[in-house]
Enzyme design. Structure first.
Site, short mmCIF file in Angstrom:
data_model
loop_
_atom_site.label_atom_id
_atom_site.label_comp_id
_atom_site.label_asym_id
_atom_site.label_seq_id
_atom_site.Cartn_x
_atom_site.Cartn_y
_atom_site.Cartn_z
N ASP A 1 -52.50 35.31 67.46
CA ASP A 1 -51.44 34.53 66.82
C ASP A 1 -51.43 33.11 67.37
O ASP A 1 -50.38 32.48 67.51
CB ASP A 1 -50.08 35.21 67.06
CG ASP A 1 -48.96 34.64 66.17
OD1 ASP A 1 -49.24 34.28 65.02
OD2 ASP A 1 -47.82 34.54 66.66
N VAL B 1 -36.30 33.84 75.50
CA VAL B 1 -36.84 33.32 76.75
C VAL B 1 -35.76 32.53 77.47
O VAL B 1 -35.08 31.69 76.87
CB VAL B 1 -38.07 32.43 76.49
CG1 VAL B 1 -38.64 31.93 77.82
CG2 VAL B 1 -39.14 33.21 75.73
N LYS C 1 -38.83 36.41 80.04
CA LYS C 1 -39.03 36.70 78.62
C LYS C 1 -38.47 38.09 78.34
O LYS C 1 -38.97 39.08 78.88
CB LYS C 1 -40.51 36.63 78.27
CG LYS C 1 -40.81 36.77 76.80
CD LYS C 1 -42.27 36.45 76.53
CE LYS C 1 -42.58 36.41 75.05
NZ LYS C 1 -43.97 36.01 74.76
N GLU D 1 -44.23 32.36 85.47
CA GLU D 1 -44.17 30.94 85.80
C GLU D 1 -43.57 30.13 84.65
O GLU D 1 -43.86 30.39 83.48
CB GLU D 1 -45.59 30.46 86.10
CG GLU D 1 -45.75 28.97 86.30
CD GLU D 1 -47.20 28.54 86.34
OE1 GLU D 1 -47.46 27.37 86.67
OE2 GLU D 1 -48.08 29.38 86.02
N ASP E 1 -47.46 33.29 74.88
CA ASP E 1 -47.12 34.27 73.84
C ASP E 1 -48.30 35.18 73.49
O ASP E 1 -48.99 34.99 72.49
CB ASP E 1 -46.62 33.58 72.57
CG ASP E 1 -45.27 32.91 72.77
OD1 ASP E 1 -44.58 33.28 73.74
OD2 ASP E 1 -44.90 32.03 71.99
N GLY F 1 -37.36 33.71 69.94
CA GLY F 1 -38.54 33.85 69.08
C GLY F 1 -38.51 35.12 68.27
O GLY F 1 -37.55 35.90 68.32
N LYS F 2 -39.61 35.35 67.55
CA LYS F 2 -39.67 36.51 66.66
C LYS F 2 -39.81 37.83 67.41
O LYS F 2 -39.45 38.88 66.88
CB LYS F 2 -40.82 36.36 65.67
CG LYS F 2 -42.18 36.08 66.30
CD LYS F 2 -43.17 35.63 65.25
CE LYS F 2 -44.48 35.18 65.89
NZ LYS F 2 -45.40 34.60 64.89
N GLU F 3 -40.32 37.77 68.67
CA GLU F 3 -40.44 39.02 69.41
C GLU F 3 -39.69 39.02 70.73
O GLU F 3 -39.60 40.05 71.39
CB GLU F 3 -41.92 39.38 69.66
CG GLU F 3 -42.58 38.66 70.80
CD GLU F 3 -43.14 37.29 70.44
OE1 GLU F 3 -43.49 36.54 71.37
OE2 GLU F 3 -43.22 36.99 69.24
N ALA F 4 -39.12 37.86 71.13
CA ALA F 4 -38.44 37.81 72.43
C ALA F 4 -37.52 36.60 72.54
O ALA F 4 -37.67 35.62 71.82
CB ALA F 4 -39.48 37.77 73.56
#
Length: 282
Positions: A168, A31, A44, A122, A185, A26-29
């Site tokens: 978001d 997973v 994450k 989880e 998120d 993703g844009k920040e992490a």
């Protein structure tokens, strides 16, 4: 698969036994699904600030509390230590929000630990034990859409009652398990009372949900839950049990500025008349 460098310390500490696969980037992490004993969980891995593509991060960080005054001053100055502290604050914001929201009855993944920029939590699965689909990948009947929308509105209300705005929220960061929607998120979650952008973010979150479910139940597009909920919040009347209608009539009354200025001028004239009278008396 090969264990990512950022996850290796958790493997060394015995918190993770193995990495199964990368679930998404993703844009920040990034997973990953990981094996912890006999359980499959989710890891994450937050990207460094220079790698994140998340825009307008400053708006989301506004109002976040830093317990250590030295760290707060360093963050304001933008020193190397301050940037490091700001990065840690960004990374721990999600786990803090997850614990608060879970305690408030909001459906979110159960967090376990956040260590060195890796959040272990989880893994949300469907009724067959597979990774749960995102809301955006599911179609609904009108009745299912109305029910799902109502559940999401109730979760959003619980979030706001806990003092948190997602910031978001959309169909792309809500998963659907056998019990219904699960919100994910949250590193950009904001303090509803301390962030000047909270109201506009909240309205966008609610409207994103309404627009999505409104594809399947068009009557939802006429609702105005965002305005109604925020008005109750500002008045201190919002509770998780608040009765909502989806209707909201905005105050169209405009201030009579001319009359107000006339009153101010008259009050000033009266004040100066009294002052002159007192001087003449002396």
């Amino acid at each position: 698969m090969k264990i990512p460098n950022r996850i290796q310390p958790l493997v060394d500490d015995g918190l993770i036994d193995d990495v199964v696969r990368r679930l998404k980037s993703g844009k920040e992490a990034d997973v990953y699904t990981v094996l912890c004993g006999e359980e499959i969980r989710c890891a994450k891995v937050y990207k460094e600030a220079t790698q994140r593509s998340f825009k307008q991060a400053v708006q989301y960080q506004e109002g976040r509390k830093v317990r250590n005054s030295r760290s707060a001053r360093a963050m304001q100055k933008g020193s190397r230590f301050g940037r490091k502290q700001q990065e840690e604050t960004w990374q721990t914001a999600e786990v803090d929000a997850l614990f608060r929201l879970a305690n408030a009855g909001v459906r979110v993944p159960q967090p376990y630990i956040c260590l060195d920029g890796v959040l272990l939590m989880e893994l949300i699965t469907d009724s067959e034990g597979l990774v749960a689909p995102r809301l955006s990948d599911v179609t609904f009947t009108p009745e299912e859409a109305r029910e799902g929308h109502d559940i999401m509105i109730r979760n959003i209300v619980r979030m706001l009652c806990a003092g948190i705005v997602h910031g978001d929220l959309s169909e792309f960061n809500v998963l659907l398990d056998a019990q219904g929607p699960v919100i994910i998120d949250l590193p950009q979650a904001v303090d509803a009372s301390a962030n000047n952008h909270a109201e506009s973010m909240f309205e966008r979150d609610v409207n994103n949900m309404t627009d999505f479910y409104g594809q399947f139940a068009p009557e939802l597009l006429k609702t105005r839950y965002a305005k109604e909920i925020w008005a109750l919040y500002e008045e201190g009347k919002l509770t998780p049990e608040s009765v909502l209608t989806g209707d909201f009539a905005e105050d169209t009354h405009t201030a009579d500025v001319d009359s107000l200025l006339d009153e101010i001028t008259a009050a000033e004239d009266e004040y100066y008349d009294r002052q002159r009278a007192l001087k003449e008396r002396d």
